[in-house]
Scaffold this active site. Structure first.
Site, PDB file in Angstrom:
ATOM      1  N   HIS A   1      48.371  29.369  43.014  1.00  0.00           N
ATOM      2  CA  HIS A   1      47.438  30.372  43.534  1.00  0.00           C
ATOM      3  C   HIS A   1      46.214  29.610  44.049  1.00  0.00           C
ATOM      4  CE1 HIS A   1      49.135  34.156  41.743  1.00  0.00           C
ATOM      5  NE2 HIS A   1      49.748  33.270  40.984  1.00  0.00           N
TER       6      HIS A   1
ATOM      7  N   TYR B   1      46.033  37.351  31.697  1.00  0.00           N
ATOM      8  CA  TYR B   1      46.356  36.256  30.768  1.00  0.00           C
ATOM      9  C   TYR B   1      45.494  35.016  30.973  1.00  0.00           C
ATOM     10  CZ  TYR B   1      49.153  34.458  34.681  1.00  0.00           C
ATOM     11  OH  TYR B   1      49.563  34.016  35.908  1.00  0.00           O
ATOM     12  N   GLU B   2      44.780  34.969  32.095  1.00  0.00           N
ATOM     13  CA  GLU B   2      43.848  33.851  32.295  1.00  0.00           C
ATOM     14  C   GLU B   2      42.616  33.998  31.404  1.00  0.00           C
ATOM     15  OE1 GLU B   2      43.396  32.541  36.614  1.00  0.00           O
ATOM     16  OE2 GLU B   2      44.378  34.483  36.838  1.00  0.00           O
TER      17      GLU B   2
ATOM     18  N   HIS C   1      44.549  37.128  36.838  1.00  0.00           N
ATOM     19  CA  HIS C   1      45.437  37.732  35.846  1.00  0.00           C
ATOM     20  C   HIS C   1      44.714  37.932  34.532  1.00  0.00           C
ATOM     21  CE1 HIS C   1      48.048  35.534  38.668  1.00  0.00           C
ATOM     22  NE2 HIS C   1      48.923  36.500  38.459  1.00  0.00           N
TER      23      HIS C   1
ATOM     24  N   SER D   1      52.381  35.134  43.329  1.00  0.00           N
ATOM     25  CA  SER D   1      52.798  33.744  43.138  1.00  0.00           C
ATOM     26  C   SER D   1      53.776  33.302  44.219  1.00  0.00           C
ATOM     27  CB  SER D   1      53.502  33.576  41.788  1.00  0.00           C
ATOM     28  OG  SER D   1      52.703  34.050  40.754  1.00  0.00           O
TER      29      SER D   1
ATOM     30  N   ASN E   1      63.883  35.975  39.334  1.00  0.00           N
ATOM     31  CA  ASN E   1      64.844  35.611  38.276  1.00  0.00           C
ATOM     32  C   ASN E   1      65.319  36.866  37.568  1.00  0.00           C
ATOM     33  OD1 ASN E   1      61.841  35.315  37.283  1.00  0.00           O
ATOM     34  ND2 ASN E   1      63.068  35.933  35.511  1.00  0.00           N
TER      35      ASN E   1
ATOM     36  N   HIS F   1      58.106  28.777  35.300  1.00  0.00           N
ATOM     37  CA  HIS F   1      57.183  29.049  36.407  1.00  0.00           C
ATOM     38  C   HIS F   1      57.625  28.359  37.700  1.00  0.00           C
ATOM     39  CE1 HIS F   1      53.534  30.431  38.259  1.00  0.00           C
ATOM     40  NE2 HIS F   1      53.058  29.213  38.438  1.00  0.00           N
TER      41      HIS F   1
ATOM     42  N   ALA G   1      55.554  38.288  42.079  1.00  0.00           N
ATOM     43  CA  ALA G   1      56.852  37.749  41.676  1.00  0.00           C
ATOM     44  C   ALA G   1      57.210  38.448  40.376  1.00  0.00           C
ATOM     45  CB  ALA G   1      56.737  36.251  41.467  1.00  0.00           C
TER      46      ALA G   1
ATOM     47  N   MET H   1      53.363  40.179  35.421  1.00  0.00           N
ATOM     48  CA  MET H   1      52.116  40.074  34.640  1.00  0.00           C
ATOM     49  C   MET H   1      50.885  40.433  35.462  1.00  0.00           C
ATOM     50  SD  MET H   1      53.021  36.433  32.888  1.00  0.00           S
ATOM     51  CE  MET H   1      54.689  36.049  32.329  1.00  0.00           C
ATOM     52  N   SER H   2      51.071  41.290  36.456  1.00  0.00           N
ATOM     53  CA  SER H   2      49.930  41.581  37.338  1.00  0.00           C
ATOM     54  C   SER H   2      50.044  42.976  37.931  1.00  0.00           C
ATOM     55  CB  SER H   2      49.894  40.557  38.482  1.00  0.00           C
ATOM     56  OG  SER H   2      51.009  40.727  39.335  1.00  0.00           O
TER      57      SER H   2
HETATM   58 CL1  6GU Z   1      61.047  37.229  33.520  1.00  0.00          CL
HETATM   59  N1  6GU Z   1      58.687  38.150  33.119  1.00  0.00           N
HETATM   60  C1  6GU Z   1      57.444  38.386  33.445  1.00  0.00           C
HETATM   61  N2  6GU Z   1      56.674  39.005  32.555  1.00  0.00           N
HETATM   62  N3  6GU Z   1      56.911  38.021  34.621  1.00  0.00           N
HETATM   63  C2  6GU Z   1      57.701  37.392  35.488  1.00  0.00           C
HETATM   64  C3  6GU Z   1      59.019  37.129  35.217  1.00  0.00           C
HETATM   65  C4  6GU Z   1      59.493  37.541  33.967  1.00  0.00           C
HETATM   66  N4  6GU Z   1      59.558  36.501  36.274  1.00  0.00           N
HETATM   67  C5  6GU Z   1      58.597  36.388  37.188  1.00  0.00           C
HETATM   68  N5  6GU Z   1      57.469  36.929  36.725  1.00  0.00           N
END
Ligand code: 6GU
Length: 284
Positions: free
Chosen positions: A63, A87-88, A85, A32, A242, A256, A115, A218-219
């Site tokens: 993306h 989750y898609e 992903h 991302s 973050n 996001h 990310a 998530m990837s």
């Molecule tokens: Cl805080 N969690 C997850 N699962 N994916 C992220 C994230 C947090 N920050 C960027 N990608």
């Protein structure tokens, strides 16, 4: 459980080889906000995912959904601008489809970027984590792209995953970071994949933290599992976008947009690191 025959990967690989003269040694999957790397390739040939026979389609904002062939520092590369992903709603087999296509194109090394949120107190937003190892949470409960009949042509039924993030490349990356003057932003750590698409609850964040996870996203894990299965060398970077909220007193929350913003802020540095590393790594 559905599997793709080898001919499905072969068909896509053959089509791509009929459309471009590039024969990539390196594949790069951009996370991302990190897709700009693809725009820096020399002598580009690019293909929208929707035009590639057999390729899945990407749906996430931020993306682009292109496969870009070209050269970086004299090495032939193929770059995914936008990944798939879980989750898609994609099956993990679709999520990792490109990795096996890359193998058939002759790729030997896979670079992955993503990310991620940090759990480790020493990782701040804007830091870059060299992935030393991962925890594949979906995989631990059976959501694994290698589930189903094994395709022995790609690799063994029970592949080892120890050492899946190449140590030489990790060392070289740290050396390059020093030379670029960004070593202060870099450290090694453990990445955990969770299914998403929601970010973690505070209880989940605390659990991950106590389990020794440094960054969460998530990837990446499914692609790395499939790459390791078929013998690709892997290098991975997480851009920390973050801090994961771990305290009930904390009023912050992730979104996001913020993730993409930090991506843009550090994209140049991530690009420089990947480019230098590709230029300097040895190829068989
Ligand atoms: Cl805080 N969690 C997850 N699962 N994916 C992220 C994230 C947090 N920050 C960027 N990608």
């Amino acid at each position: 459980i559905k599997t793709f025959g080898k001919c499905r990967y072969r068909k896509t690989a053959d089509w791509l080889m009929s459309q471009t003269k590039h024969r990539p040694q390196v594949a790069i999957i951009c996370g991302s906000g990190l897709g700009m790397l693809a725009d820096t390739l020399k002598c580009q040939d690019s293909f929208a995912y929707s035009d590639i026979p057999g390729f899945p389609q990407s749906t996430v904002q931020g993306h682009a959904g292109r496969l870009v062939f070209g050269e970086l520092k004299g090495k032939s590369c193929v770059c995914m601008q936008g990944r798939f992903h879980m989750y898609e709603g994609h099956s993990l087999l679709k999520t990792t489809f490109p990795v096996r296509v890359f193998k058939l194109l002759g790729v030997e090394t896979l670079f992955v970027t993503n990310a991620a949120g940090s759990l480790a107190d020493c990782l701040q937003p804007g830091d870059i984590m060299i992935i030393k190892d991962h925890v594949n949470f979906p995989g631990l409960v059976g959501l694994n792209p290698l589930c189903g009949p094994n395709d022995d042509k790609f690799g063994p039924r029970f592949p080892a995953m120890s050492g899946c993030y190449d140590k030489n490349l990790r060392c070289l990356a740290m050396e390059i970071a020093k030379q670029l003057g960004v070593a202060g932003l870099m450290q090694e750590g453990v990445y955990a994949m969770v299914g998403g698409p929601n970010f973690e609850t505070i209880a989940e964040a605390r659990l991950l933290h106590r389990l020794g996870v440094d960054a969460v996203g998530m990837s990446t894990a499914p692609e790395v599992v499939v790459a390791t299965h078929c013998g690709l060398r892997v290098f991975g970077l997480s851009l920390i976008t973050n801090k994961v909220v771990k305290s009930y007193e904390d009023s912050d929350s992730v979104n996001h947009e913020g993730v993409l913003e930090v991506g843009r802020l550090r994209s140049h540095t991530v690009q420089q690191l990947v480019t230098e590393l590709i230029g300097r790594m040895e190829i068989n």
